[in-house]
Design a protein around this motif. Structure first.
Motif, PDB file in Angstrom:
ATOM      1  N   CYS A 479      -6.568 -19.792  -1.575  1.00 33.69           N
ATOM      2  CA  CYS A 479      -6.432 -18.710  -0.603  1.00 33.69           C
ATOM      3  C   CYS A 479      -7.630 -18.692   0.331  1.00 33.69           C
ATOM      4  O   CYS A 479      -8.769 -18.861  -0.104  1.00 33.69           O
ATOM      5  CB  CYS A 479      -6.328 -17.370  -1.326  1.00 33.69           C
ATOM      6  SG  CYS A 479      -5.952 -16.018  -0.196  1.00 33.69           S
ATOM      7  N   CYS A 483     -10.728 -11.558  -0.914  1.00 35.58           N
ATOM      8  CA  CYS A 483     -10.626 -10.228  -1.514  1.00 35.58           C
ATOM      9  C   CYS A 483     -11.587 -10.147  -2.703  1.00 35.58           C
ATOM     10  O   CYS A 483     -11.539 -11.003  -3.593  1.00 35.58           O
ATOM     11  CB  CYS A 483      -9.193  -9.958  -1.948  1.00 35.58           C
ATOM     12  SG  CYS A 483      -8.042 -10.080  -0.568  1.00 35.58           S
ATOM     13  N   CYS A 486     -10.248 -10.113  -6.394  1.00 35.92           N
ATOM     14  CA  CYS A 486      -9.225 -11.082  -6.786  1.00 35.92           C
ATOM     15  C   CYS A 486      -9.813 -12.178  -7.653  1.00 35.92           C
ATOM     16  O   CYS A 486     -10.655 -12.951  -7.215  1.00 35.92           O
ATOM     17  CB  CYS A 486      -8.583 -11.684  -5.545  1.00 35.92           C
ATOM     18  SG  CYS A 486      -7.321 -12.905  -5.952  1.00 35.92           S
ATOM     19  N   SER A 489      -7.320 -16.015  -6.897  1.00 38.01           N
ATOM     20  CA  SER A 489      -7.455 -17.036  -5.861  1.00 38.01           C
ATOM     21  C   SER A 489      -8.636 -17.938  -6.149  1.00 38.01           C
ATOM     22  O   SER A 489      -9.588 -17.560  -6.813  1.00 38.01           O
ATOM     23  CB  SER A 489      -7.641 -16.368  -4.504  1.00 38.01           C
ATOM     24  OG  SER A 489      -8.961 -15.929  -4.360  1.00 38.01           O
ATOM     25  N   LEU A 561       0.895  -9.187   3.601  1.00 35.36           N
ATOM     26  CA  LEU A 561      -0.097 -10.130   4.145  1.00 35.36           C
ATOM     27  C   LEU A 561       0.551 -11.484   4.411  1.00 35.36           C
ATOM     28  O   LEU A 561       0.338 -12.097   5.467  1.00 35.36           O
ATOM     29  CB  LEU A 561      -1.251 -10.301   3.150  1.00 35.36           C
ATOM     30  CG  LEU A 561      -2.303 -11.327   3.551  1.00 35.36           C
ATOM     31  CD1 LEU A 561      -3.076 -10.868   4.780  1.00 35.36           C
ATOM     32  CD2 LEU A 561      -3.268 -11.599   2.399  1.00 35.36           C
ATOM     33  N   LYS A 609      -8.613  -8.686   5.124  1.00 32.92           N
ATOM     34  CA  LYS A 609      -7.159  -8.589   4.948  1.00 32.92           C
ATOM     35  C   LYS A 609      -6.564  -7.651   5.996  1.00 32.92           C
ATOM     36  O   LYS A 609      -7.300  -6.946   6.677  1.00 32.92           O
ATOM     37  CB  LYS A 609      -6.903  -8.007   3.555  1.00 32.92           C
ATOM     38  CG  LYS A 609      -5.676  -8.507   2.864  1.00 32.92           C
ATOM     39  CD  LYS A 609      -5.723  -8.042   1.410  1.00 32.92           C
ATOM     40  CE  LYS A 609      -4.686  -8.722   0.566  1.00 32.92           C
ATOM     41  NZ  LYS A 609      -4.954  -8.525  -0.858  1.00 32.92           N
TER      42      LYS A 609
HETATM   43  S1  SF4 Z   1      -5.610 -10.924  -3.301  1.00 33.04           S
HETATM   44 FE1  SF4 Z   1      -4.268 -12.361  -2.332  1.00 33.04          FE
HETATM   45  S2  SF4 Z   1      -5.111 -12.541  -0.246  1.00 33.04           S
HETATM   46 FE2  SF4 Z   1      -6.715 -11.681  -1.507  1.00 33.04          FE
HETATM   47  S3  SF4 Z   1      -7.901 -13.445  -2.209  1.00 33.04           S
HETATM   48 FE3  SF4 Z   1      -6.366 -12.975  -3.819  1.00 33.04          FE
HETATM   49  S4  SF4 Z   1      -4.672 -14.318  -3.337  1.00 33.04           S
HETATM   50 FE4  SF4 Z   1      -5.954 -14.195  -1.484  1.00 33.04          FE
END
Ligand code: SF4
Length: 793
Positions: A479, A483, A486, A489, A561, A609
């Motif tokens: 990704c 974020c 997260c 990713s 997104l 985002k």
């Molecule tokens: S939440 Fe979704 S957009 Fe954000 S880093 Fe993780 S995978 Fe990427």
């Protein structure tokens, strides 16, 4: 209307003059004080679960009432060694404490050679230097937050302690310089103590002070002390609480024949403090120094101070702490609720840059709940600790539920939560402020919120509990977005985290879909990272790959997104792009990527985002082209309940326009492996109370707008899920063959549930289980015939 517990900090000035306080009859003062407390703090009384660490019982002062101070000959060691300090702190940690209160005599090295020698032998120049080391050790080894109660100190000493403690304290006791009690106590000279109070303010130290009542001082003297505290607070804003403590004579002291503080004088002083101090200063009376607790509540306190499940009150060792259950019962019998706090109160904990040294900010955050109070249980979303039982057995309302004994208590006795619930039962819609109030519910109020939510659930969707048989396909974990929450990713932020980067072949997606359908799945849920190589066509290719695996399976996929990025990379208006996806086979889109729909919070969680408006617009557009979606909220990382309320209100407004949301899915933040927590910038997810309330308040807030409230069993486990089903939830979500996102963040619950597991979850509640389609039609299973779909999907 009483203040909501989570409302803006009350502030302001005294509500009574000195002459009024001296002239008014006691019952009148008590009633006014209680009203001021209720207006400022609602129904909430706090306490601090803590251990007491008597670092040294040597003291250069000889106060006439004190049994704490001892001569060196009566002690095994002049100071408590660090290992023993840590032993107490570890026991406190294991018992759920948040605070290590260091109590100690003042400047013993000035009086006792034994103290000087011990300090020198251990490499310390002073008692305060050793205290700094002990606080640092407790903080580092146990995470308990030190509160240093070291008496009258100079600014350098206060500053050194600020680097290792979350708050500090010093009883002013009295400003009368002529008291016999203090004749042999050089540190009790009023000017010295006032200077400490002032220096603490200049250094931005959250500070606790207080009065000792009944040691020979007059009412005028007490008002002098209260006015001095109020004046220091007006200059610096640092006085977090004032303790009003009643004198009790102790054997072995020079004041053992002195009468105890008369109850009326004690209550008068509590009420006078409440009325003379600004309402934003918390007011505490120790619960172990009075036999009857109700009059203290009636006099205007909002805090019980430290209560230890582990250690005695070393200053009043003859007076045991009331057990927590007794304190809770006394609080609730008086019509209030009990909440654990940290040594630093929420108004200070939520403004760490102003009030906390950098070294204390994460330890405070780590111990905090969303309101800046203390976490009330070790449970964490996705973790292994079972949740606390927040609902009385009688809350199970389903007909035939085992153990059902009575109708649930729908509205508690009084306070803001009760007022909001009464409005809900009368058909009113809750707004942002009312939602914040409901999120502040504690104790019996939580049961009442759950009971109202459960009733609404029963009225809106009946007693059936639904689930969908589905499979998650996360086609890539690569990704370009960053974020902070997260753990899934594999961008530059998280290369050190578990798992390797991957991108599924389209053929693999086809195979997984075919396999899922063969296993009875009616839906595939498609989500993934935003891979740098994706163009807008990628998502169309994914849909076609799914259709190759099954011509009919419901395709639920692509977050706001992803579709926004897909449209951008295709240079198409979003609506046109969504029509392409819909025509290829996409049926619904998930609400993920919403996180918290409040841009102040998004700036911390996911600054690159889509923002709140873009998320709402993506869903509005999806609804306009016939794609349904759902509302999610990922909560418990950094934000406060006000942001939760905004999220609910904003999504409700959109739903009232479009009607396109099918359900509300709260997603409690799983903290364990997320960059944000590893970088010491988030809490450890919501508490279970907050999690339960998110579902229950969602049910209440979305009444007439969104009918289905779904829980995420991956993050909750069976015991948590069962309680939520009694708090407004009617849907268990998906069976989730393959669930990678919560597990990447550290969740320990399994990868898949089946109908039998769901049935086992639901049966003890007296509710029935039904398999649904994505859009809440029912799936019928004739014996041996496999899955037959009925209704829309
Ligand atoms: S939440 Fe979704 S957009 Fe954000 S880093 Fe993780 S995978 Fe990427």
């Amino acid at each position: 209307m009483p203040a909501s517990p989570g409302s803006t900090t009350p502030s302001g000035t005294a509500v009574a003059t000195r002459s009024e306080l001296l002239a008014a009859p006691l019952p009148e003062l008590l009633a006014r004080a209680a009203a001021v407390r209720d207006a400022a703090w609602g129904t909430r009384l706090t306490f601090s679960p803590k251990v007491f660490i008597p670092l040294t019982m040597l003291c250069r002062d000889r106060c006439g009432y004190c049994t704490f101070a001892k001569a060196p000959a009566r002690l095994d060691s002049p100071y408590l060694p660090i290992e023993e300090v840590l032993e107490v702190a570890r026991a406190g940690r294991a018992a759920g404490c948040h605070e290590a209160l260091f109590t100690l005599g003042e400047g013993p090295e000035d009086r006792y050679p034994a103290a000087r020698e011990w300090l020198a032998a251990h490499g310390y120049a002073s008692t305060v230097e050793y205290l700094v080391a002990a606080c640092a050790a407790v903080l580092a080894e146990t995470g308990l937050l030190p509160h240093a109660n070291a008496g009258a100190l100079g600014p350098d000493e206060l500053a050194a302690l600020r680097a290792v403690s979350a708050s500090q304290g010093m009883m002013l006791e009295s400003l009368n310089p002529g008291l016999d009690a203090h004749r042999a106590a050089p540190d009790k000279v009023p000017a010295r103590r006032l200077a400490t109070l002032e220096d603490a303010g200049r250094l931005a130290i959250p500070f606790t002070t207080g009065l000792l009542v009944g040691i020979g001082e007059s009412r005028e003297d007490r008002l002098d002390a209260l006015e001095a505290i109020a004046a220091a607070h007006a200059r610096h804003g640092h006085v977090q609480e004032v303790i009003v403590q009643n004198f009790l004579p102790k054997a072995g002291t020079s004041m053992h024949r002195h009468p105890p503080c008369p109850t009326d004088e004690f209550l008068w002083t509590i009420a006078a403090a409440r009325l003379l101090l600004p309402p934003d200063i918390h007011l505490q009376a120790p619960p172990n120094l009075s036999d009857d607790l109700a009059p203290l509540v009636a006099a205007g306190i909002d805090d019980w101070g430290g209560v230890s499940p582990v250690t005695a009150d070393h200053v009043n060792p003859e007076r045991a702490w009331p057990a927590l259950g007794i304190l809770r019962a006394a609080t609730e019998e008086a019509g209030y609720t009990l909440a654990p706090r940290l040594t630093v109160y929420p108004e200070f904990a939520l403004d760490p840059v102003t009030w906390l040294d950098g070294a204390l900010r994460f330890p405070v955050l780590d111990a905090s709940d969303a309101e800046g109070l203390g976490r009330d249980h070790p449970w964490a979303s996705g973790g292994e600790s079972p949740p606390p039982d927040l609902l009385a057995p009688s809350v199970a309302t389903a007909p035939g539920a085992p153990g059902r004994t009575a109708e649930p208590e729908l509205v508690p006795a009084g306070g803001a939560v009760a007022e909001v619930l009464a409005g809900v039962l009368a058909g009113e819609t809750v707004g942002e402020d009312e939602i914040v109030t409901l999120f502040g519910a504690r104790g019996p109020e939580v049961r009442a919120v759950a009971a109202v939510a459960d009733r609404l659930r029963s009225e809106v969707v009946g007693d059936e509990v639904t689930y969908v048989a589905n499979r998650n396909i996360n086609y890539t974990n690569v990704c370009t977005f960053k974020c902070k929450f997260c753990a899934f990713s594999k961008g530059p932020l998280s290369l050190n985290l578990r798992g390797a980067p991957y991108l599924l072949e389209l053929g693999e997606i086809t195979d997984r879909v075919a396999e899922a359908e063969a296993m009875g799945a009616t839906e595939v849920c498609l989500q993934g990272g935003i891979h740098p190589d994706f163009d807008g066509d990628y998502y169309l290719h994914v849909i076609r790959a799914v259709r190759e695996g099954s011509p009919t399976i419901h395709i639920h996929g692509f977050t706001a997104l992803e579709v926004t990025e897909g449209a951008r990379r295709s240079s198409l208006p979003l609506a046109d792009y969504l029509v392409l996806l819909r025509d290829a086979g996409l049926r619904t889109i998930p609400g993920t990527a919403a996180e918290i729909l409040d841009d102040e919070v998004r700036a911390v969680l996911c600054p690159d985002k889509i923002d709140t408006e873009e998320w709402l617009e993506a869903h509005r557009t999806a609804h306009s082209v016939g794609l349904n979606s759902n509302v999610t909220i990922m909560f418990g990382a950094v934000e406060q309940p006000r942001s939760w309320a905004r999220h609910l209100v904003r999504t409700r407004a959109l739903q009232l326009d479009t009607g396109g949301f099918t359900e509300f899915v709260p997603l409690p933040f799983v903290h364990m492996a997320t960059p944000l927590y590893i970088q010491r910038r988030s809490r450890r997810g919501p508490t279970f109370r907050e999690t339960l309330l998110m579902h229950a308040v969602g049910r209440i807030a979305y009444r007439g707008a969104i009918d289905n409230i779904q829980l995420s069993w991956v993050k909750l486990g069976a015991a948590g899920a069962r309680q939520l089903l009694r708090a407004g939830v009617n849907d268990l979500g998906g069976t989730l063959i393959d669930e990678n996102i919560s597990r990447a963040a550290g969740a320990s619950h399994g990868q898949m549930m089946d109908a039998d597991a769901f049935r086992a979850l639901v049966a003890p509640l007296g509710r029935t289980l039904a398999q649904r389609t994505t859009l809440y039609g029912r799936v019928v299973h004739p014996d041996g015939q496999g899955t037959v779909l009925a209704g829309v999907h």
